[in-house]
Design an enzyme around this catalytic site. Structure first.
Site, PDB file in Angstrom:
ATOM      1  N   HIS A 178       1.640   4.377  -2.802  1.00  0.00           N
ATOM      2  CA  HIS A 178       1.727   5.838  -2.662  1.00  0.00           C
ATOM      3  C   HIS A 178       2.989   6.370  -3.347  1.00  0.00           C
ATOM      4  CE1 HIS A 178      -1.720   6.594  -0.257  1.00  0.00           C
ATOM      5  NE2 HIS A 178      -1.319   5.909   0.811  1.00  0.00           N
TER       6      HIS A 178
ATOM      7  N   GLU B  55      -6.229   6.820  -1.089  1.00  0.00           N
ATOM      8  CA  GLU B  55      -6.195   5.626  -0.246  1.00  0.00           C
ATOM      9  C   GLU B  55      -6.762   4.427  -1.001  1.00  0.00           C
ATOM     10  OE1 GLU B  55      -4.583   5.328   2.545  1.00  0.00           O
ATOM     11  OE2 GLU B  55      -4.055   7.432   2.336  1.00  0.00           O
TER      12      GLU B  55
ATOM     13  N   HIS C 140       0.846  -1.203   0.000  1.00  0.00           N
ATOM     14  CA  HIS C 140       0.000   0.000   0.000  1.00  0.00           C
ATOM     15  C   HIS C 140       0.880   1.252   0.000  1.00  0.00           C
ATOM     16  CE1 HIS C 140      -3.418   2.572   1.478  1.00  0.00           C
ATOM     17  NE2 HIS C 140      -2.407   3.230   2.017  1.00  0.00           N
ATOM     18  N   GLU C 141       1.894   1.248   0.863  1.00  0.00           N
ATOM     19  CA  GLU C 141       2.790   2.402   0.940  1.00  0.00           C
ATOM     20  C   GLU C 141       3.600   2.548  -0.351  1.00  0.00           C
ATOM     21  OE1 GLU C 141       2.158   4.378   3.093  1.00  0.00           O
ATOM     22  OE2 GLU C 141       1.033   3.091   4.442  1.00  0.00           O
TER      23      GLU C 141
END
EC number: 3.4.24.-
Lengths: 360, 183
Positions: free
Chosen positions: A205, A284, A201-202
């Site tokens: 980003h 997100e 997930h990071e």
């Protein structure tokens, strides 16, 4: 004209037929058995389209931010110029107004550049994250490197936040100067696959350059709020002293501009904040989806989010300036009514629901 | 006036061709780099295996056969020269390692050993890195192939002599879940 298979046949793994000829009785080690089945579902989901849409939306929203700032600057300049009482004054072509608008744009651009240069370092120190070596946290380093390989990015810096709360964030203005930070509690609570999902997930980003857009947008929100605040303070004094003295000149134009400016100064920062939060929430969802694209494992992402949601340990090192960076909102009272327009994060239930649909 | 429009169009087409050509070159290099990344991880695995087997020997006295199989598979994979042989050997090695990992579960002392734990983590990570490197290779190959085949970038690709990249196919045997035979 085509020379098929550049490197395709001459690699370390050979082709399919050769491998299939291997001993069928051999016990086969598959690092992630779920990946093969998940991958078929992923193929039907348009990640690239979602990423492109997201980037386009962001540019539209940043443009809206710049426009809000510029209009605010113009109104301020025009109001001041109207106060000078020049009879040839045209409210739609105020020189001072254009000057102020340009000034707002210039300041926000310079501010953005500074934030991009030093933003990552500031964020890391603000959240109390400490960089760790390969020896100190081998598994975390491995997982970060795995996700970097899956994303085709250089390996980011790895940091740990010393708290029992479950959270993680990524920072970095470019893909080659990124950092991923997780809390100690996260390392202790999640299993390897769930940790991989969170790091994915990071990495999403980082891959989508969310920090860059987020920082740029944050700068405009701050600037608009600052100018609007200044205008409101000034007007509180000005309205008392000037209304009497300027009434003699019969300048109705300035009064009208003053009212527009007042209304705008109240609405602009709120609108800017809404825009910022909307961007943050969209990102997100995209990062969740990117994580699944990288790990081919939506089950781990879902269970990781469920564990993050179930945790009740408060996160003492979070603050309003960095809250939008984290994988889940560090302010729990806020995320309870997270469908509200002002939240930085979508509700966890909604995120999990979207991940379930990805599998379909 | 008409001349200017034609000139403008020509300039636009040339600019597009340059940008597309550069994009194709970048894409090709990314695919090749992705391929190299798989090699790097495979070498890492070759280096780790002997260490792990060495530590495990003391604990797994009854499983000499499994250990020997792992080492033999590793040596065959390293020595393989042709792509077909390498493919088969790598599949063998993955199989042998999988069996070893499954067996290690039934030796509590072995699992508790710090060295073994570290090496197992490194090997698991390497297995993952190999898988992710292949996944990334396939993703970038697909992006590049799309550009090569889709209109209008296919025209530039044809002129520049860009060929499609082969996908890395996962061997059928590897798609099957782990079969654990605890005897």
């Amino acid at each position: 004209m085509t020379d098929a298979g550049q490197g395709g046949g001459s690699g370390p793994w050979g082709d399919r037929s050769a491998a299939a000829a291997a001993d069928p009785e051999a016990t086969v080690f598959a690092p992630m058995p779920s990946r093969a089945t998940a991958a078929t579902g992923i193929a039907s989901t348009d990640f690239i389209g979602a990423a492109a849409r997201n980037r386009r939306n962001t540019w539209v929203l940043v443009s809206v931010m710049i426009a809000i700032g510029a209009v605010l600057g113009y109104l301020l300049g025009a109001t001041i110029q109207a106060g000078e009482g020049d009879p040839r004054f045209n409210p739609f072509a105020s020189g001072l107004g254009f000057g102020f608008a340009l000034f707002m744009i210039a300041v926000s651009l310079i501010w953005t550049l500074i934030a991009m240069r030093f933003g990552a370092r500031i964020v890391l120190s603000l959240s109390g994250a400490k960089e760790v070596s390969q020896e100190e946290a081998p598994q975390l380093h491995n997982v970060v490197e795995e996700m970097a390989i899956a994303a085709g990015l250089p390996k980011p810096k790895v940091a740990i936040i010393e708290t029992d709360a479950l959270n993680a964030f990524a920072t970095g203005m470019s893909t080659d100067k990124a950092a991923v930070a997780v809390t100690r509690g996260l390392l202790a609570t999640l299993n390897r696959e769930e940790l991989q999902a969170v790091v994915g997930h990071e990495m999403g980003h980082v891959l989508n350059l969310d920090m860059r857009y987020g920082t740029a947008v944050g700068v405009y929100v701050g600037l608009i709020a600052l100018v609007a605040d200044g205008i409101l303070r000034t007007m509180r004094f000005a309205s008392l002293g000037r209304s009497r003295s300027s009434s003699g000149k019969g300048n109705g134009l300035q009064a009208i501009l003053m009212i527009i400016l007042l209304v705008f100064a109240i609405i602009a920062p709120i609108a800017a904040k809404f825009v910022q939060m909307a961007i943050s929430r969209q990102r997100e969802y995209l990062a969740d989806a990117t994580s699944v694209k990288l790990t081919r494992n939506s089950v781990a992402m879902i269970s990781a989010l469920e564990k993050l949601g179930a945790s009740t340990v408060p996160f003492d090192k979070a603050n309003r300036a960095t809250q939008h960076l984290f994988i889940v909102n560090p302010f729990r009272d806020f995320s309870a009514k997270a469908s509200a327009l002002m939240s930085t994060h979508p509700p966890l239930a909604e995120r999990i629901e979207r991940l379930r649909n990805l599998k379909g | 006036m008409f001349g200017w429009i034609v000139l403008g169009l020509v300039v636009l087409v040339v600019l597009y061709a340059i940008a597309t050509y550069n994009g194709l070159v970048a894409g090709k290099n990314q695919v090749l780099a992705g391929w190299k990344q798989i090699d790097v991880q495979l070498k890492r695995r070759y280096d780790l295996i002997p260490n792990l087997v060495e530590v495990a020997k003391d604990y797994m006295g009854y499983e000499q056969e499994t250990l020997q199989k792992v080492i033999a598979a590793r040596n065959t994979a390293m020595a393989a020269t042709t792509p077909a042989a390498a493919g088969a050997a790598e599949a063998q090695l993955s199989g042998a390692l999988g069996k070893f990992f499954a067996l290690a579960e039934s030796y509590p002392d072995l699992k508790a050993n710090d060295n073994v734990r570290t090496l197992m983590e490194e090997l698991t990570s390497t297995e993952n890195k190999i898988a992710f490197a292949r996944q990334h290779y396939n993703d970038s190959a697909m992006t590049q192939n799309n550009r090569i085949e889709q209109f209008p970038s296919n025209i530039v690709a044809r002129m520049g002599g860009f060929g499609p990249h082969e996908y890395f196919e996962v061997p059928e045997t590897e798609k099957a879940p782990v079969k654990v035979d605890l005897r």
